[in-house]
Design an enzyme around this catalytic site. Sequence first.
Site, PDB file in Angstrom:
ATOM      1  CG  HIS A 256      -2.059   0.965   1.091  1.00 48.23           C
ATOM      2  ND1 HIS A 256      -1.954   2.294   1.412  1.00 48.23           N
ATOM      3  CD2 HIS A 256      -3.319   0.774   0.631  1.00 48.23           C
ATOM      4  CE1 HIS A 256      -3.112   2.882   1.167  1.00 48.23           C
ATOM      5  NE2 HIS A 256      -3.958   1.992   0.688  1.00 48.23           N
ATOM      6  CD  GLU A 311      -9.014  -3.515  -3.030  1.00 52.89           C
ATOM      7  OE1 GLU A 311     -10.043  -4.113  -2.675  1.00 52.89           O
ATOM      8  OE2 GLU A 311      -9.036  -2.436  -3.642  1.00 52.89           O
TER       9      GLU A 311
END
Length: 366
Positions: A256, A311
């Site tokens: 991320h 996700e």
Amino acid sequence: MTTHTLAIGLDGIAVAETDLSLVDGQNGLLVYRGHWARDLAIHHTFEEVAHLLWYGHLPSAQELAELQDKMRANRELPAHVKGILDLIPADVDMMSVLRTGVSALAAPDHAWPPSLDQVISLTAKMPTIVAHRFARLAGREPLNPRQDLNHTANYLYMLKGQEPSPAHVRALDAYLILTQEHGMNASTFSGRVVASTQSDLISSITAAIGALKGPLHGGAPSEVTEMIEAIGTKENAEPWLRAKLENGERLMGFGHRVYKTIDPRATALRVVASQLSADDPWFDLATHVEQVGLKLLDEYKPGRKLHTNVEFFAAAVMRAVGLDDFLFTPTFAVSRVVGWSAHVLEQASNNRIIRPQSNYIGSMPE
Ligand code: CMC
């Protein structure tokens, strides 16, 4: 020639002050307007958290009833929008269909500045666009929205054709709340850039949907399920993931830009997914893949601080409530429209056009 400070990917650059959310990537914290996102996901509903982001506070019982009434009254799609959706060839992907459906909602009263009524109307209609298309692909008549169901339950009802279980509604609500807002991510930034030109709300959200679609942003969860399915067995996890990394490819659902520790949304969604999937061999395999992936990322990308992102477990939750892979990213959009529109309102309330620079590295005329 003037050169400007270069920030490829705008890494570490702040482009706005916001009171919508804090994304603390060093400490793994996510706050929506003074509330822990995790607590909101456990104790509140989609509509309550949307109210918090749009109006600045959690609603009283009366404010909630008013918002719910407005959202219910706005769920139906205009006939011309349904007609446009039905003209799109069946092999066009769901995010492109959603983007077109939203674009078709443009109306004369949608001019600048954006209003809360516009925001509520659009948010209420997004699930109906997805469900309309889904029904057509399944060869059945789209269902009318149910007035007696809340936002999340009605979405599941329109997709599945039957009233969802309370456990599924709660799980999906938790996911939708945890993804409503997330600072200056790529899609939110896109929406704010469009809003900063004093363009209309629909144009901002259409741009945001286009940005969300990419696999480096919201397109990742279906790739997570594809990865788990391709791996197939626990024994295959290490050689499969190792081959990807040897090949210089990325592992979906890991890493991320902001979180350099575990993504707090992943932590919360792991719990939600495990409650629904206790006996599911798929979930067992997924958690094994996560462990092997983290170990290999440590080996191949030492010091990059790569962790599981939202996700990975978003895929597990949506799969557990019975959504097909190609609904994952559109469902993310059904949630994130709340944050996008809150940012558009915030941009409009204190606007300056967003207009960065680039440094020319080409040749000059002779
Ligand atoms: N697998 C393998 N290596 C990775 C991964 C990954 N998933 N993510 C980052 N890296 C490596 C990258 O190759 C780079 O290595 P090196 O230093 O050797 O060049 C290093 O880590 C730093 O990566 P970066 O590209 O500078 O990181 P970024 O902040 O630009 O990208 C990201 C962030 C999310 C795009 C990236 O981590 C990624 O591609 N992840 C996989 C896709 C994914 O799961 N996306 C969902 C993101 S979370 C939800 C959302 O944003 O909507």
